[in-house]
Each structure stands twice: as C-alpha cells, then as structure tokens.
Design a protein around this motif. Structure first.
Motif, PDB file in Angstrom:
ATOM      1  N   ARG A 144       5.591   8.498   2.672  1.00  8.54           N
ATOM      2  CA  ARG A 144       4.139   8.621   2.563  1.00  8.54           C
ATOM      3  C   ARG A 144       3.465   8.177   3.846  1.00  8.54           C
ATOM      4  NH1 ARG A 144       0.271   4.792  -1.234  1.00  8.54           N
ATOM      5  NH2 ARG A 144      -1.731   5.563  -0.459  1.00  8.54           N
ATOM      6  N   ALA A 145       2.609   9.030   4.365  1.00 13.72           N
ATOM      7  CA  ALA A 145       1.771   8.684   5.513  1.00 13.72           C
ATOM      8  C   ALA A 145       0.677   9.733   5.618  1.00 13.72           C
ATOM      9  CB  ALA A 145       2.587   8.628   6.801  1.00 13.72           C
ATOM     10  N   HIS A 164       2.414  -1.190  10.908  1.00 11.92           N
ATOM     11  CA  HIS A 164       1.299  -0.248  10.732  1.00 11.92           C
ATOM     12  C   HIS A 164       1.795   1.019  10.029  1.00 11.92           C
ATOM     13  CE1 HIS A 164      -0.393  -2.856  13.880  1.00 11.92           C
ATOM     14  NE2 HIS A 164      -1.574  -2.444  13.470  1.00 11.92           N
ATOM     15  N   THR A 165       2.153   0.884   8.780  1.00 14.49           N
ATOM     16  CA  THR A 165       2.668   2.046   8.050  1.00 14.49           C
ATOM     17  C   THR A 165       2.468   1.879   6.554  1.00 14.49           C
ATOM     18  OG1 THR A 165       4.600   3.471   7.722  1.00 14.49           O
ATOM     19  CG2 THR A 165       5.010   1.105   7.858  1.00 14.49           C
ATOM     20  N   GLU A 166       2.321   3.011   5.879  1.00 15.71           N
ATOM     21  CA  GLU A 166       2.327   3.035   4.418  1.00 15.71           C
ATOM     22  C   GLU A 166       3.683   3.488   3.885  1.00 15.71           C
ATOM     23  OE1 GLU A 166      -1.958   3.904   2.641  1.00 15.71           O
ATOM     24  OE2 GLU A 166      -1.299   5.571   3.906  1.00 15.71           O
ATOM     25  N   ALA A 167       4.575   3.838   4.804  1.00 11.32           N
ATOM     26  CA  ALA A 167       5.887   4.334   4.404  1.00 11.32           C
ATOM     27  C   ALA A 167       6.773   3.233   3.838  1.00 11.32           C
ATOM     28  CB  ALA A 167       6.581   4.994   5.593  1.00 11.32           C
ATOM     29  N   VAL A 168       6.486   1.988   4.184  1.00  9.80           N
ATOM     30  CA  VAL A 168       7.250   0.839   3.698  1.00  9.80           C
ATOM     31  C   VAL A 168       6.407   0.120   2.659  1.00  9.80           C
ATOM     32  CG1 VAL A 168       8.348  -1.349   4.300  1.00  9.80           C
ATOM     33  CG2 VAL A 168       8.429   0.593   5.906  1.00  9.80           C
ATOM     34  N   GLY A 169       6.941  -0.037   1.466  1.00  8.48           N
ATOM     35  CA  GLY A 169       6.200  -0.724   0.412  1.00  8.48           C
ATOM     36  C   GLY A 169       6.220  -2.227   0.633  1.00  8.48           C
TER      37      GLY A 169
END
Length: 314
Positions: free
Chosen positions: A32-33, A170-175
């Motif tokens: 997800r990004a 700075h990511t939404e890929a890692v929960g």
C-alpha cells in the motif's frame, strides 16, 4: 570538514531504488502506498534544492563547528566504541529538541513546514527537505557536541546515519513492527502520526531514531487503528510549485509582521497559528477543541490537483 564516510551520499542510490520499488509494488497491488506524479516530482525537486542550499551555508556551519571544537572541554577519541554510543544518544536527543523546536516556534517551522506539505505519505516524502534550514540556524544546536569534544567528522557521520535511518519510516507499506522495536525505536507507525494533521496527532512523535525521547518528554502518541492518519498541514497547499512549497510560510510570516509590527515577536517566535487577537488556531487550541468535543478538525482540504476553496497557509 566532510567526513570520508558520508552515509547520506552512499545511501542516495538506495533511496531512489526503494522509491521505484515501492511504486512498482503498489502498482502490482502487493503493498500500500499513494503516489501522485506531480507530488513526487515536487518532493524530488525539494530534495535536490536542499542539497544545493546546504552547500551555500556549509562553509559557515563547518567553520563554526571547527572553531567550537578547538575550544573543546574534553578530547573524545573517534576510535572508541563508548564514544560512538555516547554520541548516538546525545545526537539523537539533540535531534529531538531540534525537531520539536521546528514545530513549536513559527520561525523554525517556516523552514521545516515544507517537509510536511505533501498530502501523501510515501518514501519520496522523506526527500522533501528544507531549503532554508541553514539560514534558520538550527545547526547551532549541534555545536555543544563539538564543545564536549566530539570531532566534527564524527558528528557529521552520526547526523548522516540519523537521516538515512529516517528515510525508511516514511511509508504506509510497513504496518507495525514487533512490540519491542516499537517500544524503543521510531517506526513507520510512529512517524505516520507525526505527519498527520488530525488534532489528536498534531505535534507528536518528534523522534529521530529513538522514540524513547517522546515518551520521556510527554510528546508520544501511538497510531490508533480507529483513527486513520490524514497527511499534510492544517491548511494544505494547492498545486506543486516548489518555490511556494519552500517559501510560503516565510512569506506569510513576513506579511503578518508587516501588518502587525507591534506584535512582530509573537508572529515570528510564537507557535504556528499564533495571532495577537487569538483569531487563528494553533495545534494546542485545535487539540483543546477536539478534546472538548467542539470539532477541532481542520477544514476538508482539496486534493492537490483541485482548486483551493480558500487561501492556504501553514
């Protein structure tokens, strides 16, 4: 003095490859990004401009650091493991207070706000860096490390390590990472909160590498499953003009000072949103309104490609 080992320079190829990988995995729906081409290009342009701006003030910063080191109180050996551990802790603590100052006082917020101006949260956002930080003088906060006896090259290396670390968060890929890691270190989850404009999340999680400083000084806020982060600044910018991204808050501050010279110090060094007649909201008043159930939510903002409903400012 530029160290022989420069973590940021060495990491640049990794930064670019990681951004490309995140985009590809997002297109493949593996992770997800949210990317928007113009927004990403603005972030990259800000990163490039930040490097150029840094060269313009590097001479002053280096000269001041070397002069301070020449008057050092102790001799800290660069080859000692304990010295690196001590510097890691002290530099990270320095970063915490630099970061907090950059949010709580408008003069330094004007130099930092561009980093928060994207309405997306992805790896390219990490490169959206200041053009005016050197002129704002926050580098002075690191001079006490040289006064204590840490060699300038050693300080530069540790600052570089901190910046490289902060890229990946700075990511939404890692929960969420393992609980022990979340308890000690700054993580994507913690830093998403920092970039959010929800009243609950405003001005929280200033950490560089260690989140323990926020827990120690009362600025920690965990990311909550029931409240998704909304990114950007309280009143988002429209468009992607990098000059506006870099200088809009300096211009707004100058206009406030020109209109209200008797209150110049308040408009320059009060918290962002401060006004002499209390007609504007600060992070504290937004949070207070939210806590009181009076709706301290920022107004809905247009997407970057849409026309703004009202003039935007930080």
């Amino acid at each position: 003095m530029k160290p022989a080992f420069d973590p940021v320079t060495l990491a640049i190829p990794f930064f670019i490859l990681a951004i490309i990988l995140e985009i590809v995995l997002t297109r493949l729906k593996v992770t997800r990004a949210h990317y928007e081409t113009k927004d990403t290009m603005a972030s990259l342009a800000m990163g490039l401009g930040s490097n150029v701006a840094g060269l313009l003030t590097a001479g002053v910063v280096v000269a001041a650091t070397i002069w301070t080191y020449q008057h050092r109180l102790f001799d800290v050996p660069m080859t000692a493991i304990w010295a690196w551990i001590a510097l890691f802790l002290l530099e990270d603590l320095t970063y915490y207070w630099f970061h907090r100052l950059s949010h709580e006082r408008r003069f330094w917020w004007a130099a930092h706000v561009n980093h928060h101006s994207s309405q997306h949260y992805n790896l390219s956002t990490a490169l959206r860096q200041t053009w005016t930080g050197g002129l704002a003088g926050t580098w002075i906060l690191w001079l006490p490390l040289a006064l204590l006896g840490f060699p300038p090259a050693m300080i530069a290396i540790q600052k570089g390590i901190s910046l490289v670390y902060q890229f990946w968060i700075h990511t939404e890929a890692v929960g969420r990472t393992p609980r022990w890691f979340e308890a000690v270190f700054n993580t994507p989850s913690h830093h998403r909160v920092h970039h959010a404009r929800n009243p609950r999340y405003l001005d929280r999680n200033y950490a560089g590498i260690l989140i323990v400083w926020d827990k120690l000084f009362g600025t920690f806020q965990p990311e909550l499953d029931e409240e998704a982060c909304r990114y950007g600044i309280v009143k988002n910018l429209s468009g992607f003009n990098v000059l506006r991204v870099a200088f809009h808050e300096w211009i707004a501050m100058g206009q406030d000072v020109a209109r209200h010279p008797r209150h110049a110090l308040g408009y320059m060094f009060g918290p962002p949103g401060w006004s002499h007649d209390a007609s504007r909201d600060t992070s504290a008043t937004l949070r207070t309104q939210w806590e009181a159930g009076q709706g301290g939510e920022p107004e809905p903002q247009p997407e970057p490609h849409q026309a703004p409903q009202k003039a935007a400012s930080a």
